[in-house]
Design an enzyme around this catalytic site. Sequence first.
Site, mmCIF file in Angstrom:
data_model
loop_
_atom_site.group_PDB
_atom_site.id
_atom_site.type_symbol
_atom_site.label_atom_id
_atom_site.label_comp_id
_atom_site.label_asym_id
_atom_site.label_seq_id
_atom_site.Cartn_x
_atom_site.Cartn_y
_atom_site.Cartn_z
ATOM 1 N N GLY A 181 0.823 -1.209 0.000
ATOM 2 C CA GLY A 181 0.000 0.000 0.000
ATOM 3 C C GLY A 181 0.856 1.257 0.000
ATOM 4 O O GLY A 181 0.581 2.226 -0.715
ATOM 5 N N GLU A 198 -8.041 -6.129 6.444
ATOM 6 C CA GLU A 198 -7.176 -5.180 5.737
ATOM 7 C C GLU A 198 -8.091 -4.364 4.825
ATOM 8 O O GLU A 198 -9.284 -4.311 5.072
ATOM 9 C CB GLU A 198 -6.018 -5.909 5.028
ATOM 10 C CG GLU A 198 -6.394 -7.079 4.150
ATOM 11 C CD GLU A 198 -6.818 -6.656 2.781
ATOM 12 O OE1 GLU A 198 -8.048 -6.676 2.537
ATOM 13 O OE2 GLU A 198 -5.959 -6.347 1.931
ATOM 14 N N MET A 199 -7.545 -3.727 3.793
ATOM 15 C CA MET A 199 -8.395 -2.781 3.077
ATOM 16 C C MET A 199 -8.310 -2.864 1.539
ATOM 17 O O MET A 199 -8.774 -1.959 0.855
ATOM 18 C CB MET A 199 -8.051 -1.347 3.528
ATOM 19 C CG MET A 199 -8.190 -1.160 5.031
ATOM 20 S SD MET A 199 -7.991 0.541 5.586
ATOM 21 C CE MET A 199 -9.556 1.240 5.109
ATOM 22 N N GLU A 200 -7.726 -3.919 1.004
ATOM 23 C CA GLU A 200 -7.480 -3.928 -0.446
ATOM 24 C C GLU A 200 -7.814 -5.217 -1.195
ATOM 25 O O GLU A 200 -8.117 -5.174 -2.398
ATOM 26 C CB GLU A 200 -5.997 -3.586 -0.726
ATOM 27 C CG GLU A 200 -5.592 -2.173 -0.423
ATOM 28 C CD GLU A 200 -5.268 -1.918 1.056
ATOM 29 O OE1 GLU A 200 -5.078 -2.914 1.792
ATOM 30 O OE2 GLU A 200 -5.226 -0.756 1.478
ATOM 31 N N ARG A 229 1.771 11.292 -8.315
ATOM 32 C CA ARG A 229 1.244 11.392 -6.937
ATOM 33 C C ARG A 229 2.164 10.744 -5.892
ATOM 34 O O ARG A 229 1.714 10.363 -4.806
ATOM 35 C CB ARG A 229 -0.140 10.746 -6.815
ATOM 36 C CG ARG A 229 -1.225 11.524 -7.496
ATOM 37 C CD ARG A 229 -2.520 10.759 -7.523
ATOM 38 N NE ARG A 229 -3.504 11.543 -8.234
ATOM 39 C CZ ARG A 229 -4.520 12.191 -7.662
ATOM 40 N NH1 ARG A 229 -4.702 12.101 -6.360
ATOM 41 N NH2 ARG A 229 -5.362 12.896 -8.372
ATOM 42 N N ASP A 262 -1.487 -6.171 14.308
ATOM 43 C CA ASP A 262 -2.229 -5.705 15.480
ATOM 44 C C ASP A 262 -3.495 -6.532 15.621
ATOM 45 O O ASP A 262 -4.284 -6.628 14.700
ATOM 46 C CB ASP A 262 -2.567 -4.215 15.353
ATOM 47 C CG ASP A 262 -3.275 -3.892 14.055
ATOM 48 O OD1 ASP A 262 -2.621 -3.949 12.991
ATOM 49 O OD2 ASP A 262 -4.475 -3.621 14.083
ATOM 50 N N VAL A 277 1.312 -7.264 -0.791
ATOM 51 C CA VAL A 277 2.082 -7.504 0.435
ATOM 52 C C VAL A 277 1.702 -6.388 1.411
ATOM 53 O O VAL A 277 1.972 -5.224 1.165
ATOM 54 C CB VAL A 277 3.610 -7.530 0.179
ATOM 55 C CG1 VAL A 277 4.025 -8.855 -0.429
ATOM 56 C CG2 VAL A 277 4.082 -6.393 -0.715
ATOM 57 N N GLY A 278 1.030 -6.774 2.486
ATOM 58 C CA GLY A 278 0.544 -5.741 3.393
ATOM 59 C C GLY A 278 0.438 -6.236 4.813
ATOM 60 O O GLY A 278 0.954 -7.302 5.160
HETATM 61 N N1 HPA Z 1 -7.812 -2.498 9.856
HETATM 62 C C1 HPA Z 1 -7.588 -2.396 8.550
HETATM 63 N N2 HPA Z 1 -6.420 -2.603 8.009
HETATM 64 C C2 HPA Z 1 -5.398 -2.938 8.818
HETATM 65 C C3 HPA Z 1 -5.574 -3.052 10.167
HETATM 66 C C4 HPA Z 1 -6.845 -2.832 10.708
HETATM 67 O O1 HPA Z 1 -7.059 -2.922 11.922
HETATM 68 N N3 HPA Z 1 -4.362 -3.379 10.711
HETATM 69 C C5 HPA Z 1 -3.494 -3.470 9.692
HETATM 70 N N4 HPA Z 1 -4.107 -3.196 8.538
#
Ligand code: HPA
Length: 236
Positions: free
Chosen positions: A20, A180-182, A43, A205, A88-89
Amino acid sequence: MTPHNNAKPGDYAEAVLLPGDPLRAKWIAETFLEDAREVNSVRNCLGFTGTWKGKPVSVQATGMGQPSTAIYVHELIEIYGVRTLIRVGTCGGLNKTVKVRDVVIGASASTDSTIVKDAFGAYNYAPAADFSLLRAADDAARAHGKTVHVGGILSSDIFYHPSGLEAYARLIAHGVLGVEMEAATLYMLAARFGARALAICTMTDCLVTGKEIDASARQSSLTDMVEIALEVATGA
Ligand code: HPA
């Protein structure tokens, strides 16, 4: 060239790693690739191409979240001819059995994203990883001595959910391992355009226990994950 990418045709390798963070893309290029050159700087969403163990490979940052990821992934596949895309995240842990530093490989990615929802009318599409990449990543991660979890992940559009962990209770009850978000949009677009995709995450986390990775472990865990991804991406 596109409004988001000033790379020329042929600038990307067939296989691309997708962090990311643009600075992580730079770090991957500088740390792991030989003869790396910058191919995109629009960007500051940096992209690089080089070789790893003699095999061509690129790394391109996606930014955070599915709308941003969708732009880079769409263009990498459709404009630049990329065929293999490996995210990779990091991910947040949703399950006590997944420990900080463990590798989480998304076999499937549930999502709250309208990018996926709106594309299928009455149907709930199930974004899924490419099986050959999934199997290779599982093998590579075990060979690196990592604890690996393969299963469902959540790609959420919301980092700061107003309901906190409660928002994910149903998903947790259905075995979802991390957030995660992707990945979901990555998987959907790869399927749409006949490419292969996988998301490999380091759990940093745990939302259930509150445990977080410490700074020194973060670096070595990211190194392991990138090496696994490079092995899978290049078939090395
Ligand atoms: N939320 C979304 N994406 C993340 C998080 C989370 O808590 N931790 C690491 N990537």
